[in-house]
Structure formats: structure tokens, C-alpha cells
Design an enzyme around this catalytic site. Structure first.
Site, PDB file in Angstrom:
ATOM      1  N   ASP A 319      -1.907 -42.247   4.822  1.00  0.00           N
ATOM      2  CA  ASP A 319      -0.643 -41.543   4.757  1.00  0.00           C
ATOM      3  C   ASP A 319      -0.775 -40.475   5.841  1.00  0.00           C
ATOM      4  O   ASP A 319      -1.883 -40.054   6.172  1.00  0.00           O
ATOM      5  CB  ASP A 319      -0.503 -40.930   3.356  1.00  0.00           C
ATOM      6  CG  ASP A 319       0.606 -39.919   3.291  1.00  0.00           C
ATOM      7  OD1 ASP A 319       0.376 -38.829   2.749  1.00  0.00           O
ATOM      8  OD2 ASP A 319       1.707 -40.218   3.788  1.00  0.00           O
ATOM      9  N   ASP A 505      -2.248 -38.176  -0.312  1.00  0.00           N
ATOM     10  CA  ASP A 505      -2.396 -36.926  -1.046  1.00  0.00           C
ATOM     11  C   ASP A 505      -1.546 -36.921  -2.306  1.00  0.00           C
ATOM     12  O   ASP A 505      -1.547 -35.952  -3.049  1.00  0.00           O
ATOM     13  CB  ASP A 505      -2.030 -35.735  -0.164  1.00  0.00           C
ATOM     14  CG  ASP A 505      -0.541 -35.723   0.155  1.00  0.00           C
ATOM     15  OD1 ASP A 505      -0.027 -34.672   0.550  1.00  0.00           O
ATOM     16  OD2 ASP A 505       0.105 -36.780   0.019  1.00  0.00           O
ATOM     17  N   ASP A 509       2.890 -41.277  -3.189  1.00  0.00           N
ATOM     18  CA  ASP A 509       1.791 -42.173  -2.863  1.00  0.00           C
ATOM     19  C   ASP A 509       1.306 -43.032  -3.994  1.00  0.00           C
ATOM     20  O   ASP A 509       0.520 -43.939  -3.788  1.00  0.00           O
ATOM     21  CB  ASP A 509       0.568 -41.336  -2.448  1.00  0.00           C
ATOM     22  CG  ASP A 509       0.536 -41.104  -0.982  1.00  0.00           C
ATOM     23  OD1 ASP A 509       1.079 -41.927  -0.254  1.00  0.00           O
ATOM     24  OD2 ASP A 509      -0.062 -40.087  -0.591  1.00  0.00           O
TER      25      ASP A 509
END
Lengths: 612, 72
Positions: A319, A505, A509
């Protein structure tokens, strides 16, 4: 039966061993009456082996015929019958030594997790002005904890009084003290120094970080690692098969005109080899040791199955925001600059309901706004709409603007852009800056050598391209909605040979973390929800730990493989030798205990810290 | 219904496997996953009468490891 302390057992075993060696030497030089010899050996046999004999009988009564105690008993009694007195005693002495060592290893392994995690049995709380010492489990949310210099915080909370230094060594493995004061969050496991803190608890002891970590690392995972599945199935079959082989050996030996005594002896030797101990115990110890070692270095691995998977990862998907970049946004500027005040106050109004880091950076500019009378709608990955009867304000990315009928154009900027529109007219663009984490470039460089690195981001093409070039990543996808990120991951997972790790994080996600073969999340800055869905947590938020984690996992898996090969290899060798009469019980017991010894010592190599 | 229990006195990996198998066979237990190093196990119950099943579990475990102790 009374449980003998570990120390007692060891001393007793050593004494018996010495006496045994003495008897061996003695009887070599002095001819003694057979019955005297027998009784001396038998006495020693009973002293060292009575627990095995009793267990054998007890378990036999309960129907456990394949119990190793019973098999050892038969083997040794058989040896006595064949007048191999020393062999019989040797079997039990070395078996006991093996058991002691096994116990020692298990205890040491169990303790290894608790080293840094030790939380006190009692903690101090302030209730109604009184200072009380209580069991941490009894403390509820909202109570006031008192933590003095040199003590560890037992429960997560917020500091309400005091200033001190905090050291998260127990959580991250690194000792980096930092100042903390009133209003700041503080996690359990943190060591306090240089002051006294009054902390208002925000959780119970069980749900606090340190306890959660302990539980997580000792997870009773539903999924057993491949290695553990293997030994489970293997050990079910091993003992019965060896016994059948013992029987076959007996028959074949007799058929080949070997003396009955000799033949019997060979089969009895098989009984001694029939315990799969070495193999079975070394595998869990190896994994546990690896996981414990990782946790001491600030890397939490949630189970042995992930140790295996992480060792094989060859696809690293990142990410961008908050993972490769710091995620600490700052307003860099507004275009056109004449509209700065209007743009920022409109944006502050819109983002007042959002907790996204971008919203935080806008709010930091501290524009005063009045949210009375407005309705808000937040669209994940796009923006926020805020409106009342006369006015509609939109704040978000270009896709959001275009969707809502606002005319605007892309710009050349390589920063994140927030477009602000009022009543469908674009008022201005806020440029928001983020920074790469210090270790991102080197980490990606290292990982590029090990496998494929990809970036999946919801941010603009220009931004993602810019950062990807900086990092040296060729596979990147931009402007992805959370569902699209997951779809991209599916494509990578579809490839049979790829083992995919997703690093994020936590904000937007969770689906990707759950889907990937190994989901890795940040521990300190990551969302609580990410910790739930990820398989490995980096407590230091340091991307270099991905490389370290993989090293630890590879080392652990290698040690497991070594142990499987060594244990099986030596056992088969000894079996072969026994079948052909080249081995006696000494060798069999030595091989058994010796192999267990080697396997366990090897397994404990995983406890050691990796230095780099 | 799932519940985690701590236990003690199982120090041999092989014994732990046998205990796990024995517990799985107890009436009312749908599944049992045991980690002998962590000294924890997760049980999935079939029936509502947990108390009775727990007593049977202890009995079954003690057949394999006589010193088995469940920590409640």
C-alpha cells in the site's frame, strides 16, 4: 506419582549414570557370580526406571498398548532375559536422560516468550483517593492506574497526570525512550522512567496490547503448518509400523537360520527405536522458538503456518500511503492562492467528519467553521459531500468531482490533490504533501532482488508514478478503490507459483490483508482493525523488518527441515543396522536419545537473535 | 460454542497429539485444537451442557496423561 523437580531428576540421572559406568568397568575386570551381577544391575534398573515401569503398567490398564513406556519396558525385560544386563539398564538410563532434556527444552521454550512480556502480578490503582494494590485482571475501563519509575504499564490508557520517559522495548525489541505527558496514549508493556504517571485505562487487562500480543504469539491456530501436519500423520503410523517391522525381522531372522536369541534381540532393538520423539518434539520447538525470537525483535508472527508462508514469499505488494510513506500529510499550498482562506475553510467544514489523515492535515490549518445545519456524506476512496438547504460543498479527488458534475482538470503536480467545489463550481485545489519513510528506498531495493515488488494505491496517477520511480518499482497501479485493490491482489494470487505478501497500514486495507498469503501491517500507526486481519505485525513500523522477518522465517523453516532429515535419516539407518544384526540396544538407544538431543539443540537455534 | 482453556502437565509432543485425539472423540466435542507449548487449547462444543462435557474431557485426557490438569 509425585512430580520430581527438574533438578532432582537430573542429579539422580547423573548419579545412576556414574554408577552404571562404574559397574561396567568393574565387571570387565572382575569376574563375578552371574546372579550377583544380575541383582546389581537390576537394582540400578529399578532405581532409574521405576517411573517408566509404573507408567507402562498404568497405561496398559487403560488400554494403551503402543505406549512408549510399555515398549521400553518390554525391550529392557527382554534384554534381561537374554542376559544382556547392561543393555537393559542402558536403555532406561538413556531414555530418562532423553526425557529430562526434552523437559528442559520445553520449559525453556515456554519461558522464551515471557522474557520481555512480564507484567506485574499486582498493580497500583487510585480508587476514591485511596492507593490500592490489586490484581490487574480486576481493573476496569476508566480506572486510574499509578505507574512509577522503573515499572511497566499494565493496561492501555491515556495519561491524565505526570511527565515521564516511556520505553517500548518490550513491544518493539528496541530501547528508544521518548517523552510522554498528559493527554497522550500509552500502551501496556511500556516501561516508565524518570517520573510517575497517572493513567486512565481505556481497556481491560485482557484486551490490552501486551496481553493481546502474548495471546497472539501463542496462538492456537486452527491451521497447522504443513510441517506440523506432516509429523502428526507420521507419528500416528510410525510406531505401529516399526512394531510390525520388529515382528517381520523376528520371523525373517528365524527363517534365515539365525539363532532365536539373536533374532529376538534384533526385534527388541526395534522396540527401542519405535519412539518418534526426536522428530515430534523438535518441530514445534523450532517454530515456537522462531516466533519468540521474532517477537523479541518487534515482529509478531501469528502462527507457525505463517512462518512457513513468509519463508516462501516472492511477491511483495505494498500500500502506498502510511506504509511506504509516512502518512503525515501537510498542506503545501492552495491554488489559486487568492482563494486560500475560502478553500481551506470550505475544506475544513467538509472534512470535519472524516478521520482520514488527509482530513487531519487540513484540520491542522485551524480554520474556524460552523457545522450547524449541515449534512455530511463520506465516500470511501473519493471524498466528502457536505450540504444544507442552500449550499453544497464537495471535497475530494478528481474522480469525485467529475462524478458530481464539477468541471476540472488534472495538473502536473506530484502531490496528493484535494479539489474543493461549492455548488458544483471548483473553488480551488489544495496540495498536500507526504514523505517517503526513510527506509522505503533501501527496503524496496532489497526486496526487488528477492522477488516482485508492486504498489497498489488509491492516489492519483502522477503521485503514484512519482513515488514508484523514486523507489524503483515498475509494477504499480493507481486510483484504485479498496475493492479494486483486492481484485488486483486476486490476479497476483491466481499465479500458482507466487506467494504474496501484502503490506498495509490498515485504513482500507483489511480485505487485502486477509486475502494475501501473508498480511503484514504496521503495529504502532496501523489501525486496530488491521492488527486483527494481518498475519504479521511490525511493531516498529519499520519496513526493513519485512526483510528481517523473512530471514527469521527462512532460518526457522530450514532448521525444521534439517531436523526432519536428521531424525528420520538416523532412525532408518539404525533400523537397517538392527535388522541385519549390526546394531545392539546401546546403539539404538544412543541413536534415539542422541538424535533427540541434536534435533532439540538445533531447534533451539531459532531462539537466537538475527543480527542485521 | 468455542472456548479456550489452559492446561498443565503435558510436556511431550507425542502425548499432546494423543490427548488431542482423545478429546476429539468425546461426545459433545466438535473439534479440539491443542498447542502443548503454549499450554492452551480451543474447544468447539456441540451440546449446551458444557460442564458435563468438560468432565468427560478431563477423564479422556487423563487416560493418556494421568497428570493432566485443566486450569479453569
Amino acid at each position: 506419582m509425585k512430580k520430581l523437580s527438574f533438578k532432582h531428576r537430573t542429579i539422580k540421572a547423573i548419579i545412576c549414570l556414574c554408577v552404571f559406568i562404574f559397574l561396567l568397568i568393574f565387571f570387565r575386570f572382575y569376574k563375578i557370580n552371574k546372579w550377583l551381577k544380575f541383582s546389581m544391575y537390576f537394582a540400578l534398573y529399578l532405581i532409574i526406571g521405576y517411573r517408566v515401569l509404573i507408567k507402562a503398567v498404568k497405561n496398559l490398564i487403560r488400554g494403551q498398548v503402543l505406549d512408549e513406556n510399555f515398549l521400553m519396558t518390554i525391550a529392557s525385560i527382554g534384554a534381561f532375559c537374554l542376559s544382556d544386563f547392561s543393555e537393559a539398564v542402558a536403555v532406561l538410563i538413556f531414555y530418562e536422560i532423553g526425557e529430562i532434556f526434552q523437559s528442559y527444552a520445553v520449559n525453556k521454550t515456554r519461558k522464551s516468550i515471557f522474557d520481555l512480556m512480564q507484567t506485574p502480578d499486582t498493580v497500583f490503582v487510585e480508587r476514591n483517593g485511596e492507593l490500592l494494590e490489586v490484581d490487574p485482571y480486576e481493573i476496569e475501563e476508566g480506572e486510574t492506574l499509578i505507574v512509577r519509575s522503573g515499572e511497566k504499564v499494565a493496561i492501555d490508557g491515556i495519561i491524565v497526570e505526570g511527565n515521564a520517559f516511556a520505553d517500548a522495548k518490550a513491544l518493539t525489541g528496541e530501547s528508544v525512550p521518548y517523552k510522554v505527558s498528559v493527554g497522550e496514549k500509552i500502551l501496556s508493556g511500556i516501561l516508565v522512567s524518570g517520573g510517575i504517571l497517572k493513567i486512565k485505562t481505556t481497556k481491560s487487562f485482557e484486551n490490552s496490547t501486551v496481553n493481546q500480543i502474548c495471546e497472539m504469539v501463542q496462538d492456537v491456530s486452527d491451521k497447522k503448518s504443513k510441517a506440523e501436519q506432516f509429523i502428526t500423520r507420521f507419528s500416528k503410523f510410525y510406531t505401529p509400523i516399526v512394531l510390525i517391522l520388529a515382528f517381520i525381522t523376528l520371523i525373517i531372522a528365524v527363517l534365515f537360520k539365525v539363532s532365536f536369541q539373536n533374532a529376538l534381540f534384533r526385534s527388541l532393538t526395534f522396540l527401542v527405536i519405535s519412539c518418534p520423539c526426536a522428530l515430534v518434539i523438535s518441530v514445534p520447538i523450532s517454530f515456537f522458538g522462531g516466533i519468540a525470537s521474532a517477537s523479541r525483535q518487534g515482529i509478531l508472527i501469528k502462527g507457525s503456518v505463517f512462518v512457513e508462508k513468509m519463508a516462501k514469499v516472492n511477491n511483495y505488494v505494498f500500500d502506498k500511503t502510511g506504509t511506504l510513506t509516512k502518512g503525515e500529510f501537510k498542506v503545501l499550498g492552495v491554488y489559486p492562492s487568492e482563494n486560500t482562506d475560502k478553500v481551506l475553510s470550505l475544506a475544513t467544514l467538509c472534512e470535519s467528519v472524516s478521520v482520514h489523515p488527509i482530513a487531519s492535515s487540513i484540520k491542522k490549518e485551524k480554520y474556524q467553521i460552523d457545522t450547524k445545519g449541515y449534512l455530511f456524506e463520506e465516500y470511501s476512496g473519493k471524498g466528502v459531500k457536505c450540504y444544507n438547504s442552500t449550499r453544497e460543498v464537495l471535497c475530494g479527488n478528481i474522480a469525485f468531482m467529475l462524478e458530481n458534475g464539477v468541471e476540472c482538470k488534472e495538473t502536473e503536480s506530484v502531490n496528493t490533490l484535494v479539489f474543493v467545489a461549492e455548488n458544483k463550481k471548483l473553488i480551488g485545489i489544495i496540495e498536500i504533501g507526504d514523505e517517503l519513510k526513510r527506509e522505503s528506498v533501501t527496503t524496496v531495493k532489497t526486496l526487488n532482488k528477492k522477488g516482485k515488488v508492486s504498489i497498489l494505491s488509491g492516489d492519483r496517477k502522477k503521485v503514484v508514478e512519482y513515488y514508484s520511480k523514486l523507489l524503483g518499482v515498475n509494477n504499480y497501479k493507481y486510483e484504485l478503490l479498496p475493492e479494486e485493490k483486492a481484485k488486483e491482489l486476486d490476479i497476483l494470487l491466481g499465479n500458482k507459483d507466487s506467494v504474496v505478501a501484502y503490506v498495509g497500514d490498515g485504513i482500507n486495507d483489511t480485505v487485502s490483508l486477509a486475502k494475501a498469503d501473508v498480511g503484514i501491517s504496521m503495529g504502532i500507526s496501523g489501525a486496530d482493525v488491521a492488527l486483527e486481519y494481518s498475519d504479521i505485525v511490525l511493531m516498529r513500523d519499520d519496513l526493513k523488518d519485512i526483510v528481517k522477518a523473512q530471514k527469521i522465517c527462512k532460518k526457522t523453516v530450514n532448521i525444521v527441515k534439517q531436523n526432519v532429515v536428521i531424525s528420520l535419516g538416523i532412525k532408518f539407518l539404525v533400523m537397517l543396522l538392527s535388522a541385519f544384526g549390526f546394531a545392539n540396544m546401546w546403539l539404538a538407544v544412543f541413536a534415539d536419545v542422541g538424535v533427540a538431543f541434536i534435533a532439540i539443540l538445533n531447534a533451539m537455534r531459532t531462539f537466537k537473535k538475527i543480527n542485521k | 460454542m468455542r472456548k479456550m482453556y489452559r492446561f498443565d502437565n503435558v510436556d511431550c509432543a507425542h502425548c499432546a497429539q494423543k490427548v488431542q485425539e482423545a478429546i476429539k472423540k468425546v461426545d459433545g466435542v466438535r473439534d479440539c485444537v491443542l498447542n502443548f507449548l503454549a499450554q492452551k487449547m480451543v474447544l468447539e462444543f456441540d451440546l449446551a451442557d458444557k460442564e458435563k462435557v468438560v468432565a468427560e474431557i478431563i477423564k479422556a485426557a487423563r487416560k493418556v496423561v494421568p497428570d493432566f490438569e485443566l486450569l479453569i
